[in-house]
Design an enzyme around this catalytic site. Structure first.
Site, PDB file in Angstrom:
ATOM      1  N   PRO A  36       0.891  -1.123   0.087  1.00 58.79           N
ATOM      2  CA  PRO A  36      -0.034  -0.018   0.043  1.00 58.79           C
ATOM      3  C   PRO A  36       0.687   1.350   0.061  1.00 58.79           C
ATOM      4  O   PRO A  36       1.665   1.297   0.703  1.00 58.79           O
ATOM      5  CB  PRO A  36      -0.717  -0.017   1.339  1.00 58.79           C
ATOM      6  CG  PRO A  36      -0.217  -1.469   1.937  1.00 58.79           C
ATOM      7  CD  PRO A  36       0.672  -2.122   1.150  1.00 58.79           C
ATOM      8  N   GLU A  37       0.522   2.151  -0.828  1.00 57.26           N
ATOM      9  CA  GLU A  37       1.148   3.387  -0.842  1.00 57.26           C
ATOM     10  C   GLU A  37       0.561   4.457  -0.122  1.00 57.26           C
ATOM     11  O   GLU A  37      -0.755   4.343   0.464  1.00 57.26           O
ATOM     12  CB  GLU A  37       1.174   3.963  -2.364  1.00 57.26           C
ATOM     13  CG  GLU A  37       2.187   3.184  -2.962  1.00 57.26           C
ATOM     14  CD  GLU A  37       3.463   3.625  -3.231  1.00 57.26           C
ATOM     15  OE1 GLU A  37       4.042   4.668  -2.392  1.00 57.26           O
ATOM     16  OE2 GLU A  37       4.402   2.975  -3.792  1.00 57.26           O
TER      17      GLU A  37
END
Ligand code: ZN
Length: 293
Positions: A2-3
């Site tokens: 996840p960014e």
């Protein structure tokens, strides 16, 4: 992985569920994730209310009435499931490629209104820890962390202050977590494209001799914010082949303008450039060599 926009999406999904509720019971099903859980983890949480749910870079921070802060990191595959009666939802479910396996449910929070929030993490690169609220800002990894790119701190002026005199290429400066926190490769490429700035230009070239932001610095701060806000609005980005819960495939990656588009024509109106890929500090940079100067 996840960014920042995915983590922010998860935060926005969990905030109305957690804030103002008491943690009535917390169940911890294994001694560790990426790191061991803190000592007496469940006892320290039980009975505390969640006063706020913040995000710093890619960390979620729950401020507790006990004075401690529950810090949560999703690692590679961490996800939360919210159950209220028969209803279940997963904030940020857009980026998961498979339904959660119950064997990977590692922490369960039971809330005062009857909701259950379950943390599931198949690969266990995520972690949870507890910090003293009075000293968290001066403790690692938060001490020395750069400005928050989605918050009010990011501006042409703040970038000028950070970049003044720096010979480092813009791409590397933006990925430096001590300057700006939580920006990943994808969003840096996209922001530089939108601001029409060369990823190889020295960071200091955005600043006047007297330390004032040039128009380019302002443009870059606006581009960073726009790229991130758009990604949050579209539910994040990861590059996995994924489908949303409702079956529609989704998301930000279809909206990337340069990232992973090597060899495609530049989409800037009137530009005849072709998207190129260069390697900077071991990471691919996608850019248009014609309009990003
Ligand atoms: Zn172009």
């Amino acid at each position: 992985m996840p960014e920042l926009p995915e983590v922010e999406t998860v935060r926005r999904g969990l905030e109305p569920v957690l804030v103002g509720r008491k943690l009535v019971r917390v169940e911890q099903r294994r001694p560790d994730l990426r790191f061991p859980f803190p000592e007496r983890f469940t006892e320290r949480l039980s009975g505390a209310s969640v006063e706020a749910l913040r995000r710093r870079a890619k960390y979620l921070l729950a401020d507790l009435s006990s004075g401690e802060v529950l810090v949560m990191h999703l690692g590679m595959s961490g996800r939360f499931r919210v159950e209220m009666g028969r209803e279940a939802e997963e904030p940020g479910a857009f980026y998961y490629d498979a339904p959660p396996a119950p064997a990977h449910d590692h922490v369960v929070f039971e809330l005062s209104d009857g909701a259950r929030v379950t943390y599931n993490d198949a690969r266990r690169f995520g972690f949870m820890s507890l910090y003293d609220g009075a000293t968290i800002e001066s403790s690692p990894p938060f001490a020395g962390m750069g400005i928050e790119p989605l918050g009010p701190d990011l501006s042409g002026a703040s970038l000028a202050e950070l970049f003044r005199g720096k010979r480092t290429p813009l791409k590397a400066a933006l990925l430096d977590q001590r300057l700006v926190a939580g920006l990943g490769n994808i969003y840096v490429c996209e922001a530089l494209f939108r601001a029409r700035l060369s990823p190889e230009a020295p960071a200091g070239s955005l600043v006047t001799e007297t330390g004032r932001p040039k128009a380019k610095a302002q443009a870059l701060s606006e581009a960073i914010r726009a790229v991130l806000e758009e990604a949050v609005a579209h539910g994040g980005s990861t590059l996995r082949d994924h489908a949303q819960v409702d079956g529609t495939s989704g998301a930000m990656q279809e909206r990337f303008r340069v990232y992973d588009r090597e060899g495609e024509p530049c989409i800037t109106p009137g530009c005849r450039g072709v998207v190129g890929r260069i390697v900077q500090s071991g990471r691919s940079t996608f850019h248009c060599p014609v309009c990003q100067r």
